[in-house]
Design a protein around this motif. Structure first.
Motif, PDB file in Angstrom:
ATOM      1  N   PHE A   1      17.269   2.858   5.775  1.00  0.00           N
ATOM      2  CA  PHE A   1      17.467   4.259   6.172  1.00  0.00           C
ATOM      3  C   PHE A   1      16.125   4.861   6.545  1.00  0.00           C
ATOM      4  CE2 PHE A   1      17.483   3.615   1.560  1.00  0.00           C
ATOM      5  CZ  PHE A   1      16.388   4.360   1.145  1.00  0.00           C
ATOM      6  N   LEU A   2      16.178   6.007   7.244  1.00  0.00           N
ATOM      7  CA  LEU A   2      14.939   6.676   7.656  1.00  0.00           C
ATOM      8  C   LEU A   2      14.210   7.220   6.431  1.00  0.00           C
ATOM      9  CD1 LEU A   2      16.011   8.790  10.798  1.00  0.00           C
ATOM     10  CD2 LEU A   2      15.036   6.461  10.724  1.00  0.00           C
ATOM     11  N   ASP A   3      12.877   7.077   6.427  1.00  0.00           N
ATOM     12  CA  ASP A   3      12.053   7.667   5.371  1.00  0.00           C
ATOM     13  C   ASP A   3      12.112   9.200   5.498  1.00  0.00           C
ATOM     14  OD1 ASP A   3       9.383   6.514   3.582  1.00  0.00           O
ATOM     15  OD2 ASP A   3       9.563   8.675   3.935  1.00  0.00           O
ATOM     16  N   ILE A   4      12.201   9.876   4.358  1.00  0.00           N
ATOM     17  CA  ILE A   4      12.341  11.337   4.362  1.00  0.00           C
ATOM     18  C   ILE A   4      11.033  12.033   4.768  1.00  0.00           C
ATOM     19  CG2 ILE A   4      11.683  11.851   1.964  1.00  0.00           C
ATOM     20  CD1 ILE A   4      14.231  13.618   1.842  1.00  0.00           C
TER      21      ILE A   4
ATOM     22  N   VAL B   1      11.147   3.501   8.819  1.00  0.00           N
ATOM     23  CA  VAL B   1      12.380   3.091   8.139  1.00  0.00           C
ATOM     24  C   VAL B   1      12.030   2.404   6.820  1.00  0.00           C
ATOM     25  CG1 VAL B   1      14.238   1.357   8.286  1.00  0.00           C
ATOM     26  CG2 VAL B   1      13.826   2.908  10.202  1.00  0.00           C
ATOM     27  N   LEU B   2      12.868   2.611   5.810  1.00  0.00           N
ATOM     28  CA  LEU B   2      12.743   1.908   4.530  1.00  0.00           C
ATOM     29  C   LEU B   2      13.848   0.862   4.435  1.00  0.00           C
ATOM     30  CD1 LEU B   2      12.144   4.980   2.179  1.00  0.00           C
ATOM     31  CD2 LEU B   2      10.419   3.413   3.101  1.00  0.00           C
ATOM     32  N   VAL B   3      13.479  -0.346   4.082  1.00  0.00           N
ATOM     33  CA  VAL B   3      14.425  -1.447   3.947  1.00  0.00           C
ATOM     34  C   VAL B   3      14.469  -1.822   2.465  1.00  0.00           C
ATOM     35  CG1 VAL B   3      15.023  -3.751   4.731  1.00  0.00           C
ATOM     36  CG2 VAL B   3      13.764  -2.200   6.269  1.00  0.00           C
TER      37      VAL B   3
ATOM     38  N   GLN C   1       4.563  -2.973   1.974  1.00  0.00           N
ATOM     39  CA  GLN C   1       5.386  -3.142   0.772  1.00  0.00           C
ATOM     40  C   GLN C   1       4.478  -2.989  -0.434  1.00  0.00           C
ATOM     41  OE1 GLN C   1       6.195  -5.836  -1.739  1.00  0.00           O
ATOM     42  NE2 GLN C   1       7.623  -4.232  -2.379  1.00  0.00           N
ATOM     43  N   ASN C   2       4.607  -1.885  -1.143  1.00  0.00           N
ATOM     44  CA  ASN C   2       3.717  -1.558  -2.255  1.00  0.00           C
ATOM     45  C   ASN C   2       4.336  -1.981  -3.594  1.00  0.00           C
ATOM     46  OD1 ASN C   2       1.995  -0.220  -0.418  1.00  0.00           O
ATOM     47  ND2 ASN C   2       3.182   1.672  -0.593  1.00  0.00           N
ATOM     48  N   ASN C   3       3.508  -2.538  -4.458  1.00  0.00           N
ATOM     49  CA  ASN C   3       3.968  -2.935  -5.803  1.00  0.00           C
ATOM     50  C   ASN C   3       3.038  -2.363  -6.847  1.00  0.00           C
ATOM     51  OD1 ASN C   3       6.213  -5.165  -5.404  1.00  0.00           O
ATOM     52  ND2 ASN C   3       4.652  -5.483  -3.835  1.00  0.00           N
TER      53      ASN C   3
ATOM     54  N   HIS D   1      -0.048   2.214  -4.762  1.00  0.00           N
ATOM     55  CA  HIS D   1       0.597   3.285  -3.989  1.00  0.00           C
ATOM     56  C   HIS D   1       2.127   3.217  -3.983  1.00  0.00           C
ATOM     57  CE1 HIS D   1      -3.414   4.293  -2.635  1.00  0.00           C
ATOM     58  NE2 HIS D   1      -3.579   3.046  -2.280  1.00  0.00           N
ATOM     59  N   GLN D   2       2.707   2.546  -4.969  1.00  0.00           N
ATOM     60  CA  GLN D   2       4.170   2.550  -5.055  1.00  0.00           C
ATOM     61  C   GLN D   2       4.614   3.807  -5.796  1.00  0.00           C
ATOM     62  OE1 GLN D   2       5.948  -0.693  -7.266  1.00  0.00           O
ATOM     63  NE2 GLN D   2       7.992  -0.307  -6.427  1.00  0.00           N
ATOM     64  N   ALA D   3       5.401   4.639  -5.118  1.00  0.00           N
ATOM     65  CA  ALA D   3       5.882   5.880  -5.734  1.00  0.00           C
ATOM     66  C   ALA D   3       7.304   5.724  -6.268  1.00  0.00           C
ATOM     67  CB  ALA D   3       5.818   7.020  -4.718  1.00  0.00           C
ATOM     68  N   VAL D   4       8.117   4.930  -5.586  1.00  0.00           N
ATOM     69  CA  VAL D   4       9.514   4.758  -5.997  1.00  0.00           C
ATOM     70  C   VAL D   4       9.658   3.361  -6.607  1.00  0.00           C
ATOM     71  CG1 VAL D   4      11.908   4.645  -5.217  1.00  0.00           C
ATOM     72  CG2 VAL D   4      10.345   6.326  -4.198  1.00  0.00           C
ATOM     73  N   PRO D   5      10.039   3.283  -7.890  1.00  0.00           N
ATOM     74  CA  PRO D   5      10.066   1.991  -8.581  1.00  0.00           C
ATOM     75  C   PRO D   5      11.318   1.161  -8.270  1.00  0.00           C
ATOM     76  CG  PRO D   5      10.643   3.727 -10.111  1.00  0.00           C
ATOM     77  CD  PRO D   5      10.359   4.406  -8.800  1.00  0.00           C
TER      78      PRO D   5
ATOM     79  N   VAL E   1      12.084  -1.885  -5.255  1.00  0.00           N
ATOM     80  CA  VAL E   1      11.470  -2.613  -4.123  1.00  0.00           C
ATOM     81  C   VAL E   1      11.899  -2.022  -2.781  1.00  0.00           C
ATOM     82  CG1 VAL E   1      11.420  -4.839  -2.899  1.00  0.00           C
ATOM     83  CG2 VAL E   1      11.387  -4.792  -5.396  1.00  0.00           C
ATOM     84  N   HIS E   2      10.946  -1.857  -1.894  1.00  0.00           N
ATOM     85  CA  HIS E   2      11.279  -1.413  -0.536  1.00  0.00           C
ATOM     86  C   HIS E   2      10.176  -1.816   0.426  1.00  0.00           C
ATOM     87  CE1 HIS E   2       9.172   1.808  -2.676  1.00  0.00           C
ATOM     88  NE2 HIS E   2       8.599   2.120  -1.517  1.00  0.00           N
ATOM     89  N   PHE E   3      10.580  -2.073   1.648  1.00  0.00           N
ATOM     90  CA  PHE E   3       9.649  -2.383   2.731  1.00  0.00           C
ATOM     91  C   PHE E   3       9.642  -1.195   3.679  1.00  0.00           C
ATOM     92  CE2 PHE E   3       8.749  -6.961   2.340  1.00  0.00           C
ATOM     93  CZ  PHE E   3       9.647  -7.293   1.339  1.00  0.00           C
ATOM     94  N   HIS E   4       8.448  -0.772   4.081  1.00  0.00           N
ATOM     95  CA  HIS E   4       8.313   0.247   5.125  1.00  0.00           C
ATOM     96  C   HIS E   4       8.169  -0.473   6.465  1.00  0.00           C
ATOM     97  CE1 HIS E   4       6.915   3.542   2.287  1.00  0.00           C
ATOM     98  NE2 HIS E   4       6.638   2.479   1.567  1.00  0.00           N
ATOM     99  N   ILE E   5       8.915  -0.024   7.459  1.00  0.00           N
ATOM    100  CA  ILE E   5       8.646  -0.434   8.846  1.00  0.00           C
ATOM    101  C   ILE E   5       8.124   0.823   9.537  1.00  0.00           C
ATOM    102  CG2 ILE E   5       9.628  -1.229  11.033  1.00  0.00           C
ATOM    103  CD1 ILE E   5      11.688  -2.807   9.442  1.00  0.00           C
TER     104      ILE E   5
HETATM  105  P1  5GP Z   1       6.163   4.006  -1.783  1.00  0.00           P
HETATM  106  O1  5GP Z   1       4.919   4.830  -1.913  1.00  0.00           O
HETATM  107  O2  5GP Z   1       6.905   3.880  -3.089  1.00  0.00           O
HETATM  108  O3  5GP Z   1       5.913   2.665  -1.129  1.00  0.00           O
HETATM  109  O4  5GP Z   1       7.089   4.787  -0.753  1.00  0.00           O
HETATM  110  C1  5GP Z   1       8.170   5.562  -1.110  1.00  0.00           C
HETATM  111  C2  5GP Z   1       8.727   6.179   0.144  1.00  0.00           C
HETATM  112  O5  5GP Z   1      10.002   6.694  -0.137  1.00  0.00           O
HETATM  113  C3  5GP Z   1       7.887   7.324   0.710  1.00  0.00           C
HETATM  114  O6  5GP Z   1       7.509   7.033   2.043  1.00  0.00           O
HETATM  115  C4  5GP Z   1       8.818   8.524   0.623  1.00  0.00           C
HETATM  116  O7  5GP Z   1       8.679   9.410   1.699  1.00  0.00           O
HETATM  117  C5  5GP Z   1      10.193   7.878   0.582  1.00  0.00           C
HETATM  118  N1  5GP Z   1      11.211   8.654  -0.131  1.00  0.00           N
HETATM  119  C6  5GP Z   1      11.085   9.170  -1.382  1.00  0.00           C
HETATM  120  N2  5GP Z   1      12.209   9.824  -1.732  1.00  0.00           N
HETATM  121  C7  5GP Z   1      13.063   9.681  -0.688  1.00  0.00           C
HETATM  122  C8  5GP Z   1      14.398  10.142  -0.464  1.00  0.00           C
HETATM  123  O8  5GP Z   1      15.032  10.812  -1.292  1.00  0.00           O
HETATM  124  N3  5GP Z   1      14.968   9.818   0.737  1.00  0.00           N
HETATM  125  C9  5GP Z   1      14.308   9.072   1.670  1.00  0.00           C
HETATM  126  N4  5GP Z   1      14.957   8.811   2.811  1.00  0.00           N
HETATM  127  N5  5GP Z   1      13.044   8.645   1.495  1.00  0.00           N
HETATM  128  C10 5GP Z   1      12.434   8.941   0.324  1.00  0.00           C
END
Ligand code: 5GP
Length: 142
Positions: free
Chosen positions: A27-30, A38-40, A84-86, A91-95, A97-101
């Motif tokens: 889905f699209l990153d917020i 996009v986040l995968v 892909q942050n770990n 710099h991983q904010a959401v615990p 796993v996710h890949f940013h494109i």
């Molecule tokens: P990280 O720093 O963990 O690699 O990246 C987390 C990403 O998740 C950030 O780019 C942030 O903008 C995105 N994100 C956080 N909360 C949400 C949400 O509720 N919806 C979506 N679509 N993206 C989110």
């Protein structure tokens, strides 16, 4: 407690979904670094890449290039980063796993400033390289 990405996967929280299969949702990153960011995400809820099952890892490996192709085609870009942050210190904010494109635009005004990377490299330490590679090989079981 489910991660925010699990809640998005379950559609408890809305997102602009671009892909879904039995193992992966994208889905699209917020807060995009560039248009088309996009986040995968694996449906499997693991914090770190190294915790993923082989099944999820294989599905991600298949989905990532397919999603990247679609992002490039939809945005008209030809360059992009996969990030892909770990771990918090990486710099991983959401615990979960996710890949940013992240598409790279030639004109920043079109897509935002995009990803900035500071690459503080140093020469490979000659004396350390061979034992380090051996230690990693040993843990790979090869
Ligand atoms: P990280 O720093 O963990 O690699 O990246 C987390 C990403 O998740 C950030 O780019 C942030 O903008 C995105 N994100 C956080 N909360 C949400 C949400 O509720 N919806 C979506 N679509 N993206 C989110």
């Amino acid at each position: 407690m489910p991660s925010i990405f699990t809640r998005i996967i379950l559609r408890e929280i809305p997102s602009h979904e671009v892909y879904r299969d039995a193992f992966v949702v994208a889905f699209l990153d917020i807060a995009p670094l560039a248009r088309g960011h996009v986040l995968v995400v694996p449906i499997e809820e693991c914090e770190f890449l190294h915790q993923l099952s082989d099944e999820s890892a294989a599905a991600l490996g298949q989905a990532l290039p397919r999603i990247a192709r679609a992002v490039l085609a939809a945005t008209g870009t030809t360059a992009y980063n996969v990030l892909q942050n770990n771990g918090e210190s990486a710099h991983q904010a959401v615990p979960h796993v996710h890949f940013h494109i992240i598409p790279k635009y030639l004109a920043p005004a079109i897509g935002g400033d995009g990803l900035a990377i500071q690459w503080n490299s140093q020469p490979l330490a000659v004396g350390d390289a061979a034992p380090l590679a051996a230690a990693i090989r040993e843990r790979m079981g090869v």
